[in-house]
Design a protein around this motif. Structure first.
Motif, PDB file in Angstrom:
ATOM      1  N   UNK A 235       0.821  -1.207   0.000  1.00  0.00           N
ATOM      2  CA  UNK A 235       0.000   0.000   0.000  1.00  0.00           C
ATOM      3  C   UNK A 235       0.856   1.258   0.000  1.00  0.00           C
ATOM      4  N   UNK A 236       1.923   1.278   0.789  1.00  0.00           N
ATOM      5  CA  UNK A 236       2.804   2.451   0.832  1.00  0.00           C
ATOM      6  C   UNK A 236       3.413   2.696  -0.548  1.00  0.00           C
ATOM      7  N   UNK A 237       3.866   1.630  -1.193  1.00  0.00           N
ATOM      8  CA  UNK A 237       4.450   1.764  -2.534  1.00  0.00           C
ATOM      9  C   UNK A 237       3.433   2.338  -3.516  1.00  0.00           C
ATOM     10  N   UNK A 238       2.194   1.843  -3.439  1.00  0.00           N
ATOM     11  CA  UNK A 238       1.162   2.309  -4.359  1.00  0.00           C
ATOM     12  C   UNK A 238       0.845   3.781  -4.127  1.00  0.00           C
ATOM     13  N   UNK A 239       0.751   4.189  -2.874  1.00  0.00           N
ATOM     14  CA  UNK A 239       0.448   5.589  -2.569  1.00  0.00           C
ATOM     15  C   UNK A 239       1.585   6.484  -3.048  1.00  0.00           C
ATOM     16  N   UNK A 240       2.826   6.073  -2.813  1.00  0.00           N
ATOM     17  CA  UNK A 240       3.985   6.875  -3.211  1.00  0.00           C
ATOM     18  C   UNK A 240       4.119   6.973  -4.725  1.00  0.00           C
ATOM     19  N   UNK A 241       3.959   5.861  -5.426  1.00  0.00           N
ATOM     20  CA  UNK A 241       4.307   5.831  -6.844  1.00  0.00           C
ATOM     21  C   UNK A 241       3.125   6.007  -7.792  1.00  0.00           C
ATOM     22  N   UNK A 242       1.911   5.746  -7.316  1.00  0.00           N
ATOM     23  CA  UNK A 242       0.747   5.849  -8.194  1.00  0.00           C
ATOM     24  C   UNK A 242      -0.175   6.993  -7.805  1.00  0.00           C
ATOM     25  N   UNK A 243       0.238   7.787  -6.817  1.00  0.00           N
ATOM     26  CA  UNK A 243      -0.545   8.940  -6.367  1.00  0.00           C
ATOM     27  C   UNK A 243      -1.976   8.533  -5.996  1.00  0.00           C
ATOM     28  N   UNK A 244      -2.079   7.454  -5.213  1.00  0.00           N
ATOM     29  CA  UNK A 244      -3.365   6.972  -4.718  1.00  0.00           C
ATOM     30  C   UNK A 244      -3.453   7.254  -3.224  1.00  0.00           C
ATOM     31  N   UNK A 245      -4.658   7.353  -2.708  1.00  0.00           N
ATOM     32  CA  UNK A 245      -4.813   7.398  -1.262  1.00  0.00           C
ATOM     33  C   UNK A 245      -4.682   5.974  -0.718  1.00  0.00           C
ATOM     34  N   UNK A 246      -4.378   5.817   0.569  1.00  0.00           N
ATOM     35  CA  UNK A 246      -4.330   4.463   1.131  1.00  0.00           C
ATOM     36  C   UNK A 246      -5.630   3.688   0.935  1.00  0.00           C
ATOM     37  N   UNK A 247      -6.770   4.373   1.046  1.00  0.00           N
ATOM     38  CA  UNK A 247      -8.046   3.682   0.850  1.00  0.00           C
ATOM     39  C   UNK A 247      -8.211   3.252  -0.601  1.00  0.00           C
ATOM     40  N   UNK A 248      -7.785   4.096  -1.532  1.00  0.00           N
ATOM     41  CA  UNK A 248      -7.852   3.704  -2.948  1.00  0.00           C
ATOM     42  C   UNK A 248      -6.955   2.510  -3.222  1.00  0.00           C
ATOM     43  N   UNK A 249      -5.770   2.493  -2.615  1.00  0.00           N
ATOM     44  CA  UNK A 249      -4.868   1.351  -2.792  1.00  0.00           C
ATOM     45  C   UNK A 249      -5.479   0.082  -2.204  1.00  0.00           C
ATOM     46  N   UNK A 250      -6.058   0.204  -1.011  1.00  0.00           N
ATOM     47  CA  UNK A 250      -6.686  -0.948  -0.368  1.00  0.00           C
ATOM     48  C   UNK A 250      -7.855  -1.463  -1.191  1.00  0.00           C
ATOM     49  N   UNK A 251      -8.689  -0.548  -1.686  1.00  0.00           N
ATOM     50  CA  UNK A 251      -9.848  -0.955  -2.486  1.00  0.00           C
ATOM     51  C   UNK A 251      -9.415  -1.598  -3.795  1.00  0.00           C
ATOM     52  N   UNK A 252      -8.366  -1.051  -4.412  1.00  0.00           N
ATOM     53  CA  UNK A 252      -7.881  -1.632  -5.664  1.00  0.00           C
ATOM     54  C   UNK A 252      -7.407  -3.067  -5.442  1.00  0.00           C
ATOM     55  N   UNK A 253      -6.679  -3.301  -4.354  1.00  0.00           N
ATOM     56  CA  UNK A 253      -6.197  -4.643  -4.061  1.00  0.00           C
ATOM     57  C   UNK A 253      -7.357  -5.592  -3.757  1.00  0.00           C
ATOM     58  N   UNK A 254      -8.365  -5.103  -3.022  1.00  0.00           N
ATOM     59  CA  UNK A 254      -9.522  -5.938  -2.715  1.00  0.00           C
ATOM     60  C   UNK A 254     -10.298  -6.294  -3.985  1.00  0.00           C
ATOM     61  N   UNK A 255     -10.484  -5.314  -4.862  1.00  0.00           N
ATOM     62  CA  UNK A 255     -11.202  -5.573  -6.110  1.00  0.00           C
ATOM     63  C   UNK A 255     -10.449  -6.571  -6.989  1.00  0.00           C
ATOM     64  N   UNK A 256      -9.126  -6.449  -7.031  1.00  0.00           N
ATOM     65  CA  UNK A 256      -8.325  -7.396  -7.801  1.00  0.00           C
ATOM     66  C   UNK A 256      -8.476  -8.811  -7.247  1.00  0.00           C
ATOM     67  N   UNK A 257      -8.525  -8.919  -5.941  1.00  0.00           N
ATOM     68  CA  UNK A 257      -8.709 -10.226  -5.309  1.00  0.00           C
ATOM     69  C   UNK A 257     -10.071 -10.817  -5.679  1.00  0.00           C
ATOM     70  N   UNK A 258     -11.097  -9.998  -5.657  1.00  0.00           N
ATOM     71  CA  UNK A 258     -12.447 -10.497  -5.882  1.00  0.00           C
ATOM     72  C   UNK A 258     -12.677 -10.954  -7.315  1.00  0.00           C
TER      73      UNK A 258
END
Length: 544
Positions: A235-258
């Motif tokens: 999540x930290x890597x995604x926020x730093x490098x993709x300009x996402x919020x932590x919640x956006x990073x968490x949601x993206x990972x959850x959606x990918x899992x689903x």
């Protein structure tokens, strides 16, 4: 036909199709998250003197649906998320169908791919009340803290208040220095990183990155295999490098899992099982990178999940920021996994000579000593995607929520499943400015919050106690183990926390256990309807 119970409706079709491919005749039913809830308002705590959540009620519609599907199922397999919240939901499901299926099975899905699902089903075990203790205890403690100390103009929480105290004490910065010095052997340069916190600040950082540092010599070296990242690292890597919020990073990972594109995304482990490492190595090989699965760190014995990893084809060559949030996150995770399966030589430099150099350039002795004490390092070894072999000194400005997320992970505040929501809620309250300094509101909340809750160690200790109930929590048949565990935790709190919490519930008399099915008038109602239908005369068309 078997009934599989999960949490997220979005995951139902993916799992149903996957089960069909594996030869299972199954229906998948989603609970839509927690279907037993306490009131949203904290005006009434809803917890009695023996820590019973008497205001916790179930969603009648969800319960009726689960019971109806259970009536016609040969077996019930509960495959809610394999974390504390999923364990709570699993036990709630087992409770509301226990008169229909007294022994449902618990399946812990590591990923939604054929191999992982088959492995999980083969490892199915009976649903356990003990697994729900951590989540139920935490819910009791957190609600009591919120109800006991919050005010209309002050929100107090075990994690949020600890974050406020941590920020006040650490005085973090959104600025981070990347310093580079040439090597005396003519090879790759040395690099050191540091946040612009005392004795550094933004001004000192800008002066340091503008310097031409002197050459440094090799001091020592070692062989390393960087471990895979856990959810917080990803999540930290995604926020730093993709300009996402932590919640956006968490949601993206959850959606990918689903949708079956990422393994379980709420993992606290920095390692993998042997089987998962082999599958990851094969995936990376197809993407053009040789990775040795035996070099990927093994997860700790107590770890349920592997480190997050992509499932299916992944693009390692395009810049992750160009792939969009979801695929960009997958690419970042995969790029780091390339390094986890390779061996590198890490060398460190002798940097004591930087002290006279920096003092001669007008830096204070404290700054000079701090720079010389940084980890000046470089790596040599196989190539990996995104590699920057010849970096330059620069001052990087990070997102504030990335810094707070990183601090929360390091301080053990929250859990992989809650980091995104906690940081989002904290940022929405305007307690810090764009340079991470406390605002007037932040300072006011700090002054009015319980001093004990401002210490992140208290929050971390409560978290640990929730997850480690004593054996005697299971010995009283008149009480639930999470009630006993919560009572023990409250009694162990500092007086400034314990006494207000005990007073808050002292006036609430002990309630008896309530059967949720009988409370809703559903005991065998679906079965009775089916039996009545089957017993009624069949319709026979009349002849004219």
């Amino acid at each position: 036909m078997d009934l599989f119970v999960i949490e997220a409706p979005m995951k139902a079709r993916t799992l149903e199709n996957l089960l069909a491919r594996l030869g299972f005749s199954a229906k998948v039913q989603a609970t839509k998250g927690h279907f037993f809830q306490m009131p949203k308002s904290l005006e009434t705590v809803g917890i009695d003197v023996q820590m019973r959540e008497f205001a916790r009620v179930g969603d009648a519609g969800i319960i009726q649906r689960l019971r109806a599907e259970a009536q016609i199922a040969d077996n019930v397999i509960i495959a809610t998320d394999a974390d504390a919240e999923g364990d709570v939901i699993a036990w709630d499901v087992a409770e509301v169908i226990r008169d229909i299926h007294p022994n449902p099975l618990r399946v812990r899905l590591r990923a939604l791919d054929d191999v992982s699902v088959k492995e999980a089903i083969n490892a199915a075990v009976p649903v356990s009340k003990a697994d729900a203790v951590a989540g139920r205890t935490r819910a009791i403690i957190d609600r009591m803290i919120g109800a006991g100390f919050s005010r209309p103009d002050l929100s107090v929480g075990r994690v949020g208040t600890a974050l406020l105290g941590l920020l006040d004490k650490a005085k973090p910065s959104v600025f981070k220095m990347q310093l580079v010095a040439p090597s005396k052997d003519g090879g790759r340069p040395w690099m050191a990183e540091a946040p612009c916190t005392a004795p550094f600040d933004e001004s000192v950082g800008r002066r340091l990155v503008a310097l031409q540092f002197p050459m440094l010599a090799i001091g020592s070296q070692r062989t390393i295999c960087p471990p895979p990242g856990h959810t917080g690292d990803c999540m930290v890597r995604a926020v730093d490098q993709l300009d996402m919020s932590p919640l956006e990073a968490s949601d993206a990972m959850q959606n990918l899992y689903e949708v079956g594109r990422l393994s379980y995304p709420r993992a606290g482990s920095r390692g993998m099982s042997t089987a998962s490492a082999a599958r990851v190595a094969e995936l990376l090989r197809k993407a053009g990178y040789n990775t040795d699965p035996t070099k990927i760190a093994s997860k700790a014995p107590e770890g349920v999940h592997d480190s997050p990893h992509p499932i299916g084809k992944v693009d390692l060559n395009s810049p992750p920021a160009q792939l969009g949030h979801a695929e960009g996150v997958r690419a970042l995770i995969a790029r780091d996994l390339v390094k986890s399966g390779q061996t590198y030589i890490e060398e460190t430099a002798v940097a004591a000579g930087l002290i006279p150099f920096l003092t001669s350039h007008g830096f204070s002795p404290a700054v000079a000593q701090a720079v010389a004490s940084l980890n000046w390092r470089r790596e040599s070894g196989p190539r990996y995607p995104g590699q920057n072999s010849w970096p330059k000194s620069e001052l990087q400005e990070r997102r504030a929520d990335a810094v707070i997320l990183e601090m929360a992970v390091e301080a053990n505040l929250g859990r992989p499943s809650t980091w995104g929501k906690h940081i989002e809620r904290f940022m929405s309250r305007n307690l810090i400015d764009d340079r991470m300094r406390l605002t007037a509101k932040g300072r006011a909340w700090l002054a009015r919050s319980p001093a004990e809750l401002l210490d992140p160690r208290v929050s971390a200790a409560i978290e640990m106690a929730c997850e480690r109930p004593r054996p005697d929590a299971f010995t009283d048949p008149s009480r639930e183990p999470w009630e006993i565990n919560a009572e023990r935790i409250v009694k162990a709190l500092p007086p400034g926390l314990r006494q207000p919490l005990e007073r808050m519930v002292a006036h609430e008399p002990a309630r008896p256990k309530v059967d949720p099915v009988e409370a809703l008038g559903l005991r065998n109602s679906t079965l009775a309807e089916i039996e009545a239908r089957d017993a009624s005369p069949a319709y026979v068309p009349q002849e004219n």
